[in-house]
Enzyme design. Structure first.
Site, PDB file in Angstrom:
ATOM      1  N   SER A  77       2.994   2.240  24.326  1.00 38.78           N
ATOM      2  CA  SER A  77       3.774   3.247  25.043  1.00 38.78           C
ATOM      3  C   SER A  77       2.998   3.683  26.287  1.00 38.78           C
ATOM      4  O   SER A  77       2.735   2.863  27.155  1.00 38.78           O
ATOM      5  CB  SER A  77       4.095   4.431  24.125  1.00 38.78           C
ATOM      6  OG  SER A  77       5.072   5.262  24.693  1.00 38.78           O
ATOM      7  N   HIS A  91      11.304   1.553  19.850  1.00 36.39           N
ATOM      8  CA  HIS A  91       9.992   2.039  20.269  1.00 36.39           C
ATOM      9  C   HIS A  91       9.119   2.414  19.074  1.00 36.39           C
ATOM     10  O   HIS A  91       7.914   2.612  19.228  1.00 36.39           O
ATOM     11  CB  HIS A  91      10.171   3.259  21.183  1.00 36.39           C
ATOM     12  CG  HIS A  91       8.995   3.566  22.046  1.00 36.39           C
ATOM     13  ND1 HIS A  91       8.532   2.706  23.026  1.00 36.39           N
ATOM     14  CD2 HIS A  91       8.162   4.646  22.081  1.00 36.39           C
ATOM     15  CE1 HIS A  91       7.479   3.233  23.614  1.00 36.39           C
ATOM     16  NE2 HIS A  91       7.227   4.399  23.061  1.00 36.39           N
TER      17      HIS A  91
END
Length: 227
Positions: A24, A137
């Site tokens: 991320s 994610h």
């Protein structure tokens, strides 16, 4: 890099075997790091960002408030370009692995891993991309269990290959699966299927319930025992 310099000064790590990875925001910083220094011998960027300009338009949350950037991309494109790793990709010499999920809308692969992968392939820098189907994610935290295992196998294999000079156990011949094969990576061998449990004949009590409920026509008859 001050922290890296400190641990090197103390002799904790080998300066010739430094690797860097992150996911991320850490994936973004991994990309950024290898565009700014060549001291790392291997890198793995997970769920990364390469182009802030495109990310502003495609991510699943907005940057309408002046938090990370003071203006919108078209109002100050120079600022977005200056902070984007893809702008400085010509400086990269570090072998890079990219780990992405096909359903990641927080850091869309089109504005991250796919850009770095294409650019480094063009420059003939060692790079591979591992794409996980159905993963968001949250791959590393709540992804499908075998995907989480496979992710770690790929990361360890990449670091072993470029830092330790070992054979990469995770890398195999190109797979026919489109999501991984085009990057030259394949899934580890499937786990053997569990053997089917032995067939069990229904008990007499079960047969009585079937017969009395009349939900199923009995395929056999019950014999009464003489007392």
């Amino acid at each position: 890099m001050a922290g890296v310099d400190e641990v090197l000064k103390r002799g904790y790590v080998d300066a010739n075997r430094l690797g860097v990875t992150g996911g991320s925001g850490g994936g973004l910083l991994t990309n950024w790091t290898i565009t700014q220094t060549q001291r790392f011998k291997a890198a793995v960027a997970q769920r990364d960002i390469a182009d802030w300009y495109g990310f502003w338009f495609t991510a699943d949350f907005t940057l309408f408030q002046p938090t990370w950037f003071r203006k919108a991309p078209w109002e100050d494109p120079q600022d977005f370009a200056a902070r984007s790793p893809i702008t400085h990709v010509a400086n990269v010499t570090t072998p890079l692995m990219l780990v992405d999920g096909d359903a990641d809308y927080r850091t869309p692969p089109a504005d991250g891993g796919e850009m770095m992968f294409r650019a480094l392939k063009y420059r003939k820098i060692p790079t591979v991309m591992v794409r996980f189907p159905r993963e968001t994610h949250e791959l590393s935290r709540s992804g499908e269990p075998w995907h989480r295992v496979e992710r770690l196998q790929h990361i360890v294999g990449w670091m072993d290959q470029w830092l330790m000079g070992k054979k990469n156990g995770a890398r195999t011949q190109p797979s026919k699966a489109g999501w991984a094969g085009w990057a030259g990576w394949a899934r580890p061998p499937a786990r053997p299927a569990r053997p089917a449990p032995p067939a069990r004949h229904p008990s007499r009590a079960t047969l009585r319930r079937i017969v009395t409920s009349r939900r199923l026509r009995p395929p056999y008859r019950l014999r009464r025992r003489s007392v």
